[in-house]
Design an enzyme around this catalytic site. Structure first.
Site, PDB file in Angstrom:
ATOM      1  N   TYR A 162       0.823  -1.215   0.000  1.00 28.92           N
ATOM      2  CA  TYR A 162       0.000   0.000   0.000  1.00 28.92           C
ATOM      3  C   TYR A 162       0.857   1.264   0.000  1.00 28.92           C
ATOM      4  O   TYR A 162       0.425   2.303  -0.481  1.00 28.92           O
ATOM      5  CB  TYR A 162      -1.001  -0.019   1.160  1.00 28.92           C
ATOM      6  N   ARG A 203     -16.530  -6.668  -8.357  1.00 29.72           N
ATOM      7  CA  ARG A 203     -16.944  -6.145  -7.045  1.00 29.72           C
ATOM      8  C   ARG A 203     -18.454  -5.897  -6.986  1.00 29.72           C
ATOM      9  O   ARG A 203     -19.058  -5.991  -5.926  1.00 29.72           O
ATOM     10  CB  ARG A 203     -16.176  -4.860  -6.740  1.00 29.72           C
ATOM     11  N   THR A 212     -14.333   0.846  -5.966  1.00 30.97           N
ATOM     12  CA  THR A 212     -13.821   0.374  -4.667  1.00 30.97           C
ATOM     13  C   THR A 212     -14.918  -0.123  -3.712  1.00 30.97           C
ATOM     14  O   THR A 212     -14.732  -1.121  -3.024  1.00 30.97           O
ATOM     15  CB  THR A 212     -13.048   1.527  -3.985  1.00 30.97           C
ATOM     16  N   ARG A 217      -9.204  -2.482 -14.317  1.00 31.22           N
ATOM     17  CA  ARG A 217     -10.000  -1.658 -13.382  1.00 31.22           C
ATOM     18  C   ARG A 217     -11.478  -1.686 -13.782  1.00 31.22           C
ATOM     19  O   ARG A 217     -12.349  -1.729 -12.937  1.00 31.22           O
ATOM     20  CB  ARG A 217      -9.505  -0.199 -13.383  1.00 31.22           C
ATOM     21  N   ASN A 229     -13.443  -6.087  -0.738  1.00 27.80           N
ATOM     22  CA  ASN A 229     -13.899  -5.960  -2.130  1.00 27.80           C
ATOM     23  C   ASN A 229     -13.236  -6.975  -3.068  1.00 27.80           C
ATOM     24  O   ASN A 229     -13.090  -6.729  -4.251  1.00 27.80           O
ATOM     25  CB  ASN A 229     -13.732  -4.522  -2.613  1.00 27.80           C
ATOM     26  N   GLU A 288       4.217  -2.118  -8.267  1.00 30.16           N
ATOM     27  CA  GLU A 288       3.612  -3.260  -7.566  1.00 30.16           C
ATOM     28  C   GLU A 288       4.091  -4.588  -8.163  1.00 30.16           C
ATOM     29  O   GLU A 288       4.334  -5.538  -7.425  1.00 30.16           O
ATOM     30  CB  GLU A 288       2.089  -3.166  -7.631  1.00 30.16           C
TER      31      GLU A 288
HETATM   32  P1  GDP Z   1      -8.952   0.480  -4.975  1.00 29.84           P
HETATM   33  O1  GDP Z   1      -7.777   0.876  -5.829  1.00 29.84           O
HETATM   34  O2  GDP Z   1     -10.256   0.571  -5.724  1.00 29.84           O
HETATM   35  O3  GDP Z   1      -8.792  -0.859  -4.307  1.00 29.84           O
HETATM   36  O4  GDP Z   1      -9.071   1.554  -3.800  1.00 29.84           O
HETATM   37  P2  GDP Z   1      -7.929   2.344  -2.989  1.00 29.84           P
HETATM   38  O5  GDP Z   1      -6.604   2.153  -3.626  1.00 29.84           O
HETATM   39  O6  GDP Z   1      -8.427   3.726  -2.786  1.00 29.84           O
HETATM   40  O7  GDP Z   1      -7.969   1.640  -1.556  1.00 29.84           O
HETATM   41  C1  GDP Z   1      -7.308   0.451  -1.335  1.00 29.84           C
HETATM   42  C2  GDP Z   1      -8.157  -0.448  -0.444  1.00 29.84           C
HETATM   43  O8  GDP Z   1      -8.361   0.164   0.824  1.00 29.84           O
HETATM   44  C3  GDP Z   1      -9.568  -0.712  -0.953  1.00 29.84           C
HETATM   45  O9  GDP Z   1      -9.633  -1.730  -1.913  1.00 29.84           O
HETATM   46  C4  GDP Z   1     -10.269  -1.076   0.323  1.00 29.84           C
HETATM   47  O10 GDP Z   1     -10.032  -2.430   0.690  1.00 29.84           O
HETATM   48  C5  GDP Z   1      -9.633  -0.178   1.358  1.00 29.84           C
HETATM   49  N1  GDP Z   1     -10.363   1.083   1.561  1.00 29.84           N
HETATM   50  C6  GDP Z   1     -10.290   2.158   0.758  1.00 29.84           C
HETATM   51  N2  GDP Z   1     -11.053   3.157   1.224  1.00 29.84           N
HETATM   52  C7  GDP Z   1     -11.612   2.716   2.367  1.00 29.84           C
HETATM   53  C8  GDP Z   1     -12.507   3.307   3.325  1.00 29.84           C
HETATM   54  O11 GDP Z   1     -12.928   4.453   3.216  1.00 29.84           O
HETATM   55  N3  GDP Z   1     -12.895   2.572   4.377  1.00 29.84           N
HETATM   56  C9  GDP Z   1     -12.455   1.306   4.556  1.00 29.84           C
HETATM   57  N4  GDP Z   1     -12.862   0.658   5.630  1.00 29.84           N
HETATM   58  N5  GDP Z   1     -11.603   0.704   3.690  1.00 29.84           N
HETATM   59  C10 GDP Z   1     -11.181   1.390   2.594  1.00 29.84           C
HETATM   60 MG    MG Z   2      -5.840   1.401  -5.357  1.00 26.95          MG
END
Ligand code: GDP
Ligand code: MG
Length: 199
Positions: free
Chosen positions: A52, A134, A123, A117, A154, A168
């Site tokens: 991350y 998802r 998300t 994506r 997700n 990554e």
């Molecule tokens: P992604 O690229 O669509 O997976 O989203 P992001 O990179 O923004 O976030 C990474 C991961 O963090 C997401 O897949 C979720 O598992 C988690 N996550 C992101 N935003 C939130 C949030 O607001 N609340 C919670 N509980 N988990 C989150």
């Molecule tokens: Mg992401």
């Protein structure tokens, strides 16, 4: 070459527990993407955190994104600051990610990052489009995840940009583990010359 873009997908522990490995792989495979790397592992907490933090702005970005999602629903962001919230998410994500087996994959093809994506979906599963992984296979929400102080579940991770994908992929695969090979199907997908088919 134009169809050589690569991206990283990880089937998260909930995807494995829901026995969706085959279904998820099928979605990326059937569109015409090529699987060039695959392994099943249990990540360490450190590996998960490093994943991350490939983007050092992750805590800030994830905080801002969530704040917007709350505001869009007319709710007040219930945390002291976006950064603090983001760091909390990072920690919870790392715990979630290292809680059991995951399937790490590299996919290659035309516009692979964006295409993956699109197939993966947004998300927050409750708002992800029908037809996406998802959207079709789970129903979590930011509010439900935050209430039980866990990461949103997700099913899959997918790189968000070409730059993120490069970093990554380097984190999860050695160069040798990413295979360079030809698929017969590539010819119908990428070769415009169909001469020689009629006998
Ligand atoms: P992604 O690229 O669509 O997976 O989203 P992001 O990179 O923004 O976030 C990474 C991961 O963090 C997401 O897949 C979720 O598992 C988690 N996550 C992101 N935003 C939130 C949030 O607001 N609340 C919670 N509980 N988990 C989150
Ligand atoms: Mg992401």
């Amino acid at each position: 070459m134009i169809h050589k873009e690569k991206t990283l997908v990880i089937i998260k522990p909930d995807g494995v527990q829901r026995t969706l490995i085959g279904e998820i792989i099928r979605r990326y495979e059937r569109v015409g993407l090529k699987l060039i790397g695959l392994k099943m592992i249990v990540p360490t907490l450190e590996q998960a955190k490093a994943h991350y933090l490939v983007n050092p702005d992750f805590p800030k970005n994830v905080g801002n994104k969530t704040k917007k999602a709350y505001e869009a629903e007319g709710k007040e962001f219930p945390f002291p600051s976006v950064e603090e919230f983001g760091l909390g998410i990072l920690h919870k994500n790392a715990q979630y990610f290292s809680s059991g087996p995951v399937v790490v994959m590299a996919w290659q093809g035309l516009g692979a990052v964006g295409l993956v994506r699109k197939i993966t979906g947004g998300t927050e599963p409750i708002n992800s489009d029908v037809g996406t992984i998802r959207g079709d296979f789970t129903l979590d929400s930011y509010a439900m995840a935050d209430t039980s102080e866990r990461s949103i579940r997700n099913l899959v991770h997918a790189s968000g940009s070409i730059e993120e994908a490069d970093k990554e992929l380097a984190l999860w695969f050695t160069k040798e583990e990413l295979l360079n090979y030809r698929l017969i199907a590539d010819e119908i997908l990428y070769d415009v010359n169909l001469d020689g088919i009629l006998e």
